[in-house]
Motif scaffolding. Structure first.
Motif, PDB file in Angstrom:
ATOM      1  N   UNK A  60       0.814  -1.220   0.000  1.00 14.28           N
ATOM      2  CA  UNK A  60       0.000   0.000   0.000  1.00 14.28           C
ATOM      3  C   UNK A  60       0.844   1.266   0.000  1.00 14.28           C
ATOM      4  N   UNK A  61       2.157   1.120   0.168  1.00 20.30           N
ATOM      5  CA  UNK A  61       3.039   2.279   0.165  1.00 20.30           C
ATOM      6  C   UNK A  61       3.707   2.578   1.490  1.00 20.30           C
ATOM      7  N   UNK A  62       3.394   1.802   2.522  1.00 20.74           N
ATOM      8  CA  UNK A  62       4.058   1.992   3.808  1.00 20.74           C
ATOM      9  C   UNK A  62       5.526   1.590   3.709  1.00 20.74           C
ATOM     10  N   UNK A  63       6.385   2.321   4.401  1.00 18.78           N
ATOM     11  CA  UNK A  63       7.770   1.928   4.533  1.00 18.78           C
ATOM     12  C   UNK A  63       7.925   0.863   5.605  1.00 18.78           C
ATOM     13  N   UNK A  64       9.156   0.407   5.807  1.00 20.09           N
ATOM     14  CA  UNK A  64       9.403  -0.661   6.775  1.00 20.09           C
ATOM     15  C   UNK A  64       8.985  -0.251   8.178  1.00 20.09           C
ATOM     16  N   UNK A  65       9.364   0.950   8.613  1.00 13.59           N
ATOM     17  CA  UNK A  65       9.037   1.380   9.975  1.00 13.59           C
ATOM     18  C   UNK A  65       7.531   1.526  10.166  1.00 13.59           C
ATOM     19  N   UNK A  66       6.860   2.088   9.190  1.00 17.56           N
ATOM     20  CA  UNK A  66       5.404   2.225   9.282  1.00 17.56           C
ATOM     21  C   UNK A  66       4.734   0.861   9.324  1.00 17.56           C
ATOM     22  N   UNK A  67       5.263  -0.069   8.552  1.00 20.81           N
ATOM     23  CA  UNK A  67       4.698  -1.416   8.509  1.00 20.81           C
ATOM     24  C   UNK A  67       4.814  -2.105   9.859  1.00 20.81           C
ATOM     25  N   UNK A  68       5.997  -2.066  10.450  1.00 28.64           N
ATOM     26  CA  UNK A  68       6.176  -2.716  11.747  1.00 28.64           C
ATOM     27  C   UNK A  68       5.306  -2.051  12.806  1.00 28.64           C
ATOM     28  N   UNK A  69       5.244  -0.728  12.804  1.00 30.34           N
ATOM     29  CA  UNK A  69       4.410  -0.028  13.778  1.00 30.34           C
ATOM     30  C   UNK A  69       2.944  -0.418  13.637  1.00 30.34           C
ATOM     31  N   UNK A  70       2.474  -0.533  12.403  1.00 30.66           N
ATOM     32  CA  UNK A  70       1.074  -0.901  12.178  1.00 30.66           C
ATOM     33  C   UNK A  70       0.810  -2.339  12.592  1.00 30.66           C
ATOM     34  N   UNK A  71       1.765  -3.233  12.357  1.00 29.32           N
ATOM     35  CA  UNK A  71       1.598  -4.620  12.783  1.00 29.32           C
ATOM     36  C   UNK A  71       1.516  -4.713  14.296  1.00 29.32           C
ATOM     37  N   UNK A  72       2.392  -3.994  14.972  1.00 28.60           N
ATOM     38  CA  UNK A  72       2.371  -4.002  16.434  1.00 28.60           C
ATOM     39  C   UNK A  72       1.029  -3.473  16.944  1.00 28.60           C
ATOM     40  N   UNK A  73       0.544  -2.403  16.336  1.00 28.34           N
ATOM     41  CA  UNK A  73      -0.721  -1.810  16.769  1.00 28.34           C
ATOM     42  C   UNK A  73      -1.916  -2.706  16.470  1.00 28.34           C
ATOM     43  N   UNK A  81       5.480 -11.011  20.319  1.00 32.10           N
ATOM     44  CA  UNK A  81       5.929 -11.110  18.922  1.00 32.10           C
ATOM     45  C   UNK A  81       7.293 -10.465  18.707  1.00 32.10           C
ATOM     46  N   UNK A  82       8.049 -11.069  17.799  1.00 36.01           N
ATOM     47  CA  UNK A  82       9.278 -10.471  17.281  1.00 36.01           C
ATOM     48  C   UNK A  82       9.106 -10.342  15.775  1.00 36.01           C
ATOM     49  N   UNK A  83       9.269  -9.123  15.276  1.00 38.10           N
ATOM     50  CA  UNK A  83       8.937  -8.824  13.883  1.00 38.10           C
ATOM     51  C   UNK A  83      10.068  -8.064  13.212  1.00 38.10           C
ATOM     52  N   UNK A  84      10.148  -8.196  11.899  1.00 39.25           N
ATOM     53  CA  UNK A  84      11.050  -7.368  11.093  1.00 39.25           C
ATOM     54  C   UNK A  84      10.418  -7.157   9.733  1.00 39.25           C
ATOM     55  N   UNK A  85      10.752  -6.040   9.124  1.00 38.16           N
ATOM     56  CA  UNK A  85      10.297  -5.741   7.767  1.00 38.16           C
ATOM     57  C   UNK A  85      11.434  -5.105   6.985  1.00 38.16           C
ATOM     58  N   UNK A  86      11.438  -5.366   5.696  1.00 36.67           N
ATOM     59  CA  UNK A  86      12.392  -4.776   4.752  1.00 36.67           C
ATOM     60  C   UNK A  86      11.584  -4.304   3.553  1.00 36.67           C
ATOM     61  N   UNK A  87      11.697  -3.020   3.214  1.00 34.01           N
ATOM     62  CA  UNK A  87      10.892  -2.525   2.099  1.00 34.01           C
ATOM     63  C   UNK A  87      11.679  -2.515   0.796  1.00 34.01           C
ATOM     64  N   UNK A  88      11.033  -2.117  -0.286  1.00 33.25           N
ATOM     65  CA  UNK A  88      11.623  -2.229  -1.619  1.00 33.25           C
ATOM     66  C   UNK A  88      12.810  -1.297  -1.825  1.00 33.25           C
ATOM     67  N   UNK A  89      12.969  -0.300  -0.972  1.00 35.87           N
ATOM     68  CA  UNK A  89      14.120   0.606  -1.066  1.00 35.87           C
ATOM     69  C   UNK A  89      15.281   0.155  -0.194  1.00 35.87           C
ATOM     70  N   UNK A  90      15.099  -0.938   0.552  1.00 40.02           N
ATOM     71  CA  UNK A  90      16.159  -1.458   1.405  1.00 40.02           C
ATOM     72  C   UNK A  90      16.135  -0.953   2.832  1.00 40.02           C
TER      73      UNK A  90
END
Length: 230
Positions: A60-73, A81-90
């Motif tokens: 949807x356009x979220x970056x890695x940090x936004x994605x992890x924050x939204x998952x936690x919320x 949970x232990x989570x990580x995300x990597x977006x298309x820009x690295x």
């Protein structure tokens, strides 16, 4: 009881994941990858539903940090949970819930993130990252496996691991490699052996999908037995 990493090749755009655990079939649960979009890891009292949810956020356009924050919320059990995300820009991000068991740690770099729980020591993810970053020109699968092996060499988990996974995606909507050792005494070494056999065949397997008239029909570098059209 899992150590894992996400990585991206800046040269090819490929993205992938590797991980190992002392439980069974780690590859069925922790890694979620989408070509051109990014990747998510979900582990420790693993909720595999968070993987597709994370990919949808990245899409949807979220970056890695936004994605992890939204998952936690979005989950009432974020403490487990232990989570990580990597977006298309690295770019990468991670989350350790308060109830994730120690030793727990993470390490982040451009195009990569490593994390683990119930580790032998907190230095494991940093060792994984150093190994991944050591040779940027190497194939992504080699780099991910180097990171996994380095994590094991740095101490890995408190106890022995029994399953491991390597997944690599390119610019197609199917994985270039989806290799799993679901139960073995030395799963990381077995996974490395699978990759050694698989990697030379990737181009042929892709050709069978995209242009089957040009495909050889057998395993790359070998003569096919009659009827082998897999």
């Amino acid at each position: 009881m899992t150590f894992s990493l996400l990585g991206r090749c800046a040269r090819t755009g490929q993205i992938g994941a590797a991980g190992a655990t002392s439980d069974l079939a780690v590859g069925a649960r922790i890694q979620h990858v989408a070509p051109g979009i990014g990747a998510v890891l979900t582990q420790h009292r693993t909720d595999p539903r968070l993987g597709p949810r994370g990919l949808a956020l990245l899409r949807s356009g979220c970056g890695a940090a936004e994605t992890v924050a939204a998952l936690v919320a979005s989950t009432p059990h974020a403490d487990w949970r232990q989570l990580a995300a990597l977006d298309a820009t690295g770019r990468s991000a991670h989350h350790h819930g308060a109830r994730v068991k120690p030793a727990r740690a993470a390490a982040q770099g451009q195009d990569c993130v490593a994390l683990g729980n119930i580790l032998a020591n907190e230095a494991v993810p940093a060792a994984m990252l150093r190994a991944f970053e050591a040779d940027p020109a190497a194939p992504l699968g080699d780099r991910l496996l180097a990171g996994l092996a380095a994590g094991q060499a740095a101490g890995g988990e408190h106890g022995p691991v029994f399953s491991a996974v390597l997944e690599v995606w390119g610019d197609q909507d199917f994985a270039l490699a989806d290799l799993r050792v679901d139960r073995a005494a030395a799963p990381i070494a077995e996974l490395a052996g699978l990759w050694k056999d698989w990697a030379p065949k990737i181009d042929e397997f892709v050709l069978r999908v995209l242009d089957p008239d040009r495909a050889r029909g057998g395993a790359a570098g070998s003569v096919s037995p009659p009827g082998n059209t897999a």
